[in-house]
Design a protein around this motif. Structure first.
Motif, short mmCIF file in Angstrom:
data_model
loop_
_atom_site.label_atom_id
_atom_site.label_comp_id
_atom_site.label_asym_id
_atom_site.label_seq_id
_atom_site.Cartn_x
_atom_site.Cartn_y
_atom_site.Cartn_z
N ASN A 1 0.84 -1.18 0.00
CA ASN A 1 0.00 0.00 0.00
C ASN A 1 0.88 1.24 0.00
O ASN A 1 1.80 1.34 0.81
N TYR A 2 0.56 2.16 -0.88
CA TYR A 2 1.32 3.41 -0.98
C TYR A 2 0.38 4.58 -1.16
O TYR A 2 -0.71 4.44 -1.71
N PHE A 3 0.82 5.74 -0.71
CA PHE A 3 0.20 6.99 -1.09
C PHE A 3 1.14 7.64 -2.08
O PHE A 3 2.35 7.73 -1.85
N VAL A 4 0.58 8.04 -3.21
CA VAL A 4 1.34 8.71 -4.26
C VAL A 4 0.74 10.10 -4.42
O VAL A 4 -0.47 10.23 -4.62
N THR A 38 -3.50 13.13 -5.05
CA THR A 38 -3.02 12.14 -4.08
C THR A 38 -3.83 10.87 -4.26
O THR A 38 -5.07 10.91 -4.27
N TRP A 39 -3.15 9.77 -4.39
CA TRP A 39 -3.78 8.48 -4.68
C TRP A 39 -3.35 7.43 -3.67
O TRP A 39 -2.21 7.44 -3.20
N HIS A 40 -4.25 6.51 -3.39
CA HIS A 40 -3.89 5.31 -2.63
C HIS A 40 -3.73 4.20 -3.65
O HIS A 40 -4.64 3.92 -4.44
N VAL A 41 -2.57 3.56 -3.64
CA VAL A 41 -2.23 2.53 -4.62
C VAL A 41 -1.93 1.24 -3.85
O VAL A 41 -1.12 1.24 -2.92
N LYS A 42 -2.56 0.18 -4.26
CA LYS A 42 -2.34 -1.13 -3.65
C LYS A 42 -1.59 -1.99 -4.66
O LYS A 42 -2.11 -2.27 -5.75
N THR A 43 -0.38 -2.40 -4.32
CA THR A 43 0.45 -3.17 -5.23
C THR A 43 1.51 -3.94 -4.45
O THR A 43 1.84 -3.57 -3.33
N THR A 44 2.03 -4.96 -5.07
CA THR A 44 3.16 -5.68 -4.48
C THR A 44 4.48 -5.12 -4.99
O THR A 44 5.55 -5.55 -4.55
N ASN A 45 4.41 -4.16 -5.93
CA ASN A 45 5.64 -3.53 -6.44
C ASN A 45 6.34 -2.79 -5.31
O ASN A 45 5.70 -2.30 -4.38
N GLY A 46 7.63 -2.69 -5.41
CA GLY A 46 8.41 -1.97 -4.41
C GLY A 46 8.29 -0.46 -4.56
O GLY A 46 7.79 0.05 -5.57
N LEU A 47 8.75 0.23 -3.55
CA LEU A 47 8.67 1.69 -3.49
C LEU A 47 9.32 2.33 -4.72
O LEU A 47 8.73 3.20 -5.36
N ALA A 48 10.53 1.91 -5.06
CA ALA A 48 11.24 2.50 -6.20
C ALA A 48 10.51 2.24 -7.51
O ALA A 48 10.47 3.11 -8.39
N ALA A 49 9.90 1.07 -7.66
CA ALA A 49 9.17 0.74 -8.89
C ALA A 49 7.94 1.64 -9.04
O ALA A 49 7.63 2.10 -10.15
N VAL A 50 7.25 1.89 -7.94
CA VAL A 50 6.09 2.79 -7.98
C VAL A 50 6.55 4.20 -8.33
O VAL A 50 5.98 4.85 -9.21
N ARG A 51 7.59 4.67 -7.66
CA ARG A 51 8.13 6.01 -7.95
C ARG A 51 8.51 6.15 -9.41
O ARG A 51 8.14 7.11 -10.08
N ASP A 62 8.43 18.54 -12.11
CA ASP A 62 7.25 18.28 -11.28
C ASP A 62 7.67 17.60 -9.98
O ASP A 62 8.73 16.99 -9.89
N GLY A 63 6.84 17.72 -8.96
CA GLY A 63 7.13 17.10 -7.67
C GLY A 63 6.44 15.75 -7.56
O GLY A 63 5.35 15.55 -8.09
N LEU A 64 7.07 14.81 -6.86
CA LEU A 64 6.51 13.48 -6.65
C LEU A 64 6.92 12.97 -5.28
O LEU A 64 8.09 13.07 -4.90
N LEU A 65 5.96 12.44 -4.55
CA LEU A 65 6.22 11.83 -3.26
C LEU A 65 5.47 10.51 -3.20
O LEU A 65 4.26 10.46 -3.45
N VAL A 66 6.18 9.43 -2.89
CA VAL A 66 5.59 8.11 -2.72
C VAL A 66 5.92 7.65 -1.31
O VAL A 66 7.08 7.61 -0.93
N VAL A 67 4.88 7.29 -0.56
CA VAL A 67 5.05 6.91 0.84
C VAL A 67 4.35 5.58 1.07
O VAL A 67 3.19 5.41 0.67
N ARG A 68 5.05 4.66 1.72
CA ARG A 68 4.42 3.39 2.09
C ARG A 68 3.35 3.68 3.13
O ARG A 68 3.59 4.38 4.11
#
Length: 98
Positions: A1-4, A38-51, A62-68
């Protein structure tokens, strides 16, 4: 689970937002928009892959923040039920209706 969450700093055209959303939905077709960019993303991908997947759809300035998302809690005045209930539903693998 991540917030993007992202911030378009150079262009604000509808196509730029659509491209960002498409990249997010490519990770989780059931991703939920929590706030406008801001999105809630459910995935098994790792943090770096989502970013990297989302960053590929954005301009370099542009700005980007991905948080577990672990033990997240929040309240939003526009949501009839608490976001905590919604997060609990996402953790259980389904979405709650509002």
């Amino acid at each position: 689970n991540y917030f993007v969450t992202y911030e378009l700093r150079t262009r604000f055209e509808t196509s730029d937002y659509a491209r960002a959303e498409k990249s997010i939905r490519g990770i989780d077709r059931d991703a939920v928009r929590v706030l406008y960019t801001t999105w809630h993303v459910k995935t098994t991908n790792g943090l770096a892959a989502v970013r990297d997947a989302v960053a590929s759809a954005l301009h370099p300035d542009d700005g980007l923040l991905v948080v577990r998302a672990e033990n997240a809690t929040a309240q939003h005045p526009c949501v009839g039920h608490g976001i905590q209930s919604w997060l609990d539903g996402r953790r259980d693998g389904h979405l709650l209706s509002s």
